[in-house]
Design an enzyme around this catalytic site. Structure first.
Site, PDB file in Angstrom:
ATOM      1  N   TYR A 168      15.044  -5.907  14.836  1.00  0.00           N
ATOM      2  CA  TYR A 168      14.947  -5.731  13.377  1.00  0.00           C
ATOM      3  C   TYR A 168      16.102  -6.444  12.669  1.00  0.00           C
ATOM      4  CZ  TYR A 168      14.292  -2.907   9.048  1.00  0.00           C
ATOM      5  OH  TYR A 168      14.086  -2.473   7.757  1.00  0.00           O
ATOM      6  N   SER A 211       0.805  -1.226   0.000  1.00  0.00           N
ATOM      7  CA  SER A 211       0.000   0.000   0.000  1.00  0.00           C
ATOM      8  C   SER A 211       0.837   1.274   0.000  1.00  0.00           C
ATOM      9  CB  SER A 211      -0.930   0.005   1.221  1.00  0.00           C
ATOM     10  OG  SER A 211      -0.210  -0.314   2.398  1.00  0.00           O
ATOM     11  N   LYS A 245      15.630  -9.538   9.987  1.00  0.00           N
ATOM     12  CA  LYS A 245      16.106  -9.469   8.603  1.00  0.00           C
ATOM     13  C   LYS A 245      17.200 -10.503   8.349  1.00  0.00           C
ATOM     14  CE  LYS A 245      13.436  -6.025   7.303  1.00  0.00           C
ATOM     15  NZ  LYS A 245      12.249  -6.291   6.481  1.00  0.00           N
ATOM     16  N   SER A 279      17.351  -5.909   4.800  1.00  0.00           N
ATOM     17  CA  SER A 279      17.903  -4.600   5.146  1.00  0.00           C
ATOM     18  C   SER A 279      19.398  -4.715   5.377  1.00  0.00           C
ATOM     19  CB  SER A 279      17.240  -4.096   6.439  1.00  0.00           C
ATOM     20  OG  SER A 279      17.926  -2.975   6.931  1.00  0.00           O
TER      21      SER A 279
HETATM   22  P1  NAP Z   1       6.548   1.767   5.118  1.00  0.00           P
HETATM   23  O1  NAP Z   1       6.582   2.966   4.237  1.00  0.00           O
HETATM   24  O2  NAP Z   1       6.477   1.953   6.591  1.00  0.00           O
HETATM   25  O3  NAP Z   1       5.356   0.810   4.629  1.00  0.00           O
HETATM   26  C1  NAP Z   1       5.140  -0.379   5.315  1.00  0.00           C
HETATM   27  C2  NAP Z   1       4.170  -1.233   4.544  1.00  0.00           C
HETATM   28  O4  NAP Z   1       4.048  -2.505   5.221  1.00  0.00           O
HETATM   29  C3  NAP Z   1       2.772  -0.642   4.509  1.00  0.00           C
HETATM   30  O5  NAP Z   1       2.209  -0.992   3.261  1.00  0.00           O
HETATM   31  C4  NAP Z   1       2.053  -1.349   5.653  1.00  0.00           C
HETATM   32  O6  NAP Z   1       0.636  -1.481   5.469  1.00  0.00           O
HETATM   33  C5  NAP Z   1       2.686  -2.733   5.547  1.00  0.00           C
HETATM   34  N1  NAP Z   1       2.624  -3.516   6.777  1.00  0.00           N
HETATM   35  C6  NAP Z   1       3.184  -3.242   7.982  1.00  0.00           C
HETATM   36  N2  NAP Z   1       2.904  -4.230   8.861  1.00  0.00           N
HETATM   37  C7  NAP Z   1       2.142  -5.133   8.192  1.00  0.00           C
HETATM   38  C8  NAP Z   1       1.535  -6.350   8.553  1.00  0.00           C
HETATM   39  N3  NAP Z   1       1.651  -6.859   9.787  1.00  0.00           N
HETATM   40  N4  NAP Z   1       0.807  -7.019   7.602  1.00  0.00           N
HETATM   41  C9  NAP Z   1       0.677  -6.518   6.354  1.00  0.00           C
HETATM   42  N5  NAP Z   1       1.238  -5.366   5.952  1.00  0.00           N
HETATM   43  C10 NAP Z   1       1.958  -4.682   6.862  1.00  0.00           C
HETATM   44  O7  NAP Z   1       7.850   0.847   4.889  1.00  0.00           O
HETATM   45  P2  NAP Z   1       8.988   0.897   3.753  1.00  0.00           P
HETATM   46  O8  NAP Z   1      10.025   1.855   4.178  1.00  0.00           O
HETATM   47  O9  NAP Z   1       8.363   0.977   2.412  1.00  0.00           O
HETATM   48  O10 NAP Z   1       9.625  -0.565   3.963  1.00  0.00           O
HETATM   49  C11 NAP Z   1       9.233  -1.682   3.207  1.00  0.00           C
HETATM   50  C12 NAP Z   1      10.186  -2.830   3.543  1.00  0.00           C
HETATM   51  O11 NAP Z   1      11.528  -2.443   3.256  1.00  0.00           O
HETATM   52  C13 NAP Z   1      10.176  -3.242   5.020  1.00  0.00           C
HETATM   53  O12 NAP Z   1      10.299  -4.631   5.143  1.00  0.00           O
HETATM   54  C14 NAP Z   1      11.409  -2.549   5.581  1.00  0.00           C
HETATM   55  O13 NAP Z   1      11.902  -3.241   6.694  1.00  0.00           O
HETATM   56  C15 NAP Z   1      12.340  -2.638   4.383  1.00  0.00           C
HETATM   57  N6  NAP Z   1      13.402  -1.642   4.407  1.00  0.00           N
HETATM   58  C16 NAP Z   1      13.112  -0.308   4.342  1.00  0.00           C
HETATM   59  C17 NAP Z   1      14.153   0.604   4.380  1.00  0.00           C
HETATM   60  C18 NAP Z   1      13.918   2.086   4.290  1.00  0.00           C
HETATM   61  O14 NAP Z   1      14.895   2.848   4.423  1.00  0.00           O
HETATM   62  N7  NAP Z   1      12.718   2.560   4.073  1.00  0.00           N
HETATM   63  C19 NAP Z   1      15.464   0.155   4.497  1.00  0.00           C
HETATM   64  C20 NAP Z   1      15.721  -1.201   4.558  1.00  0.00           C
HETATM   65  C21 NAP Z   1      14.680  -2.090   4.507  1.00  0.00           C
HETATM   66  P3  NAP Z   1      -0.407  -0.279   5.921  1.00  0.00           P
HETATM   67  O15 NAP Z   1      -0.307   0.771   4.843  1.00  0.00           O
HETATM   68  O16 NAP Z   1      -1.737  -0.937   5.972  1.00  0.00           O
HETATM   69  O17 NAP Z   1       0.066   0.215   7.244  1.00  0.00           O
END
Ligand code: NAP
Length: 244
Positions: A155, A12, A159, A142
């Site tokens: 975390y 989403s 990961k 990550s």
């Molecule tokens: P984000 O913007 O916080 O979005 C999180 C997404 O995960 C949202 O769509 C949320 O749904 C969904 N979600 C959370 N808990 C859930 C659950 N229990 N069941 C189903 N859906 C769930 O996160 P992001 O930054 O895009 O990160 C995406 C992935 O990349 C994650 O695994 C994160 O650990 C990884 N990552 C991110 C970064 C970074 O810098 N951003 C770096 C390394 C790794 P809702 O919209 O319904 O809340």
């Protein structure tokens, strides 16, 4: 491609949404999983449909095994000819705190979402994928899972666990033409990193900036493509040159 679907957990918002749009551009119909933010999921579906494919918002908590089983089974029963060819295990949360102050809830919720979530969803999708003798599974991990990050013991553990599972499952199912890879982003601009101080943090990134969701989605697109058929069990970093 009419019956071919990609399922993106946490599709989403953020990285997941960008992946959904990329996969739609590649011709996949997309199932947009989300936990609670229906408006964001509906918006993602609209953007996917603009690419000329089908989109469906699919609400479930990846941490809830029974719910994952029920929703995916119901969908598959109602869409007998559809095949989920691509699975992106992207849903993840952070609950950063030093381990000495960490609550059980903070440990459990992070492990339950990333690591157990990957297990629950992959379990549902795997059998039909094996029967189809083709598939792409991509796990969003990550930099923290590779090097460990202080303040992120939960975390980093979640990961790192996903990385181990990626390598093991990749070997288990390679002969069925299914690849399993992990992507390890550094700092990417999303809601998750919104409160971080980019000005300070970017000084330690050789590229001197946070990454864009589109850059991660383009890598997902490649690993999800037919051209990436000989790459499996790998962790690909995307972090602007941050030493890992
Ligand atoms: P984000 O913007 O916080 O979005 C999180 C997404 O995960 C949202 O769509 C949320 O749904 C969904 N979600 C959370 N808990 C859930 C659950 N229990 N069941 C189903 N859906 C769930 O996160 P992001 O930054 O895009 O990160 C995406 C992935 O990349 C994650 O695994 C994160 O650990 C990884 N990552 C991110 C970064 C970074 O810098 N951003 C770096 C390394 C790794 P809702 O919209 O319904 O809340």
């Amino acid at each position: 491609m009419e019956n071919k679907y990609a399922l993106v957990t946490g599709g989403s918002r953020g990285i997941g949404r960008a992946c959904c749009i990329k996969l739609a551009e590649m011709g996949y119909n997309v199932l947009v999983n989300y936990k609670g933010n229906k408006a964001a999921a509906d918006e993602a579906c609209k953007l996917i449909e603009e690419k000329g494919v089908k989109a469906e918002a699919m609400q479930f908590d990846v941490a809830d095994k029974a719910e994952v089983e029920r929703i995916i089974t119901e969908w598959q029963d109602a869409n007998k000819d559809a095949i989920i060819e691509v699975l992106i295990n992207n849903a993840g949360i952070r609950q950063d705190i030093l381990m000495m102050s960490m609550t059980d809830e903070q440990w459990d919720s992070v492990l339950d979402t990333s690591l157990n979530g990957m297990y629950h969803v992959t379990k549902q999708v795997l059998k039909p994928m094996l029967m189809n003798r083709y598939g792409r599974i991509i796990n969003m991990v990550s930099l923290s899972g590779l090097k460990g990050q202080p303040g992120q013991v939960n975390y980093s553990a979640a990961k790192a666990g996903m990385i181990g599972a990626t390598k093991a499952l990749g070997q288990e199912i390679a002969k069925r033409n299914i690849t399993v890879n992990a992507i390890a982003p550094g700092f990417i601009k999303t809601d998750m990193t919104e409160e971080l101080n980019e000005g300070d943090l970017k000084k330690m990134i050789p590229m001197q900036r946070f990454g864009e969701v589109q850059e991660v989605a383009d890598l997902v697109g490649f690993l999800a493509s037919k051209q990436a058929g000989y790459i499996t069990g790998q962790v690909v970093s995307i972090n602007g040159g941050l030493y890992t």
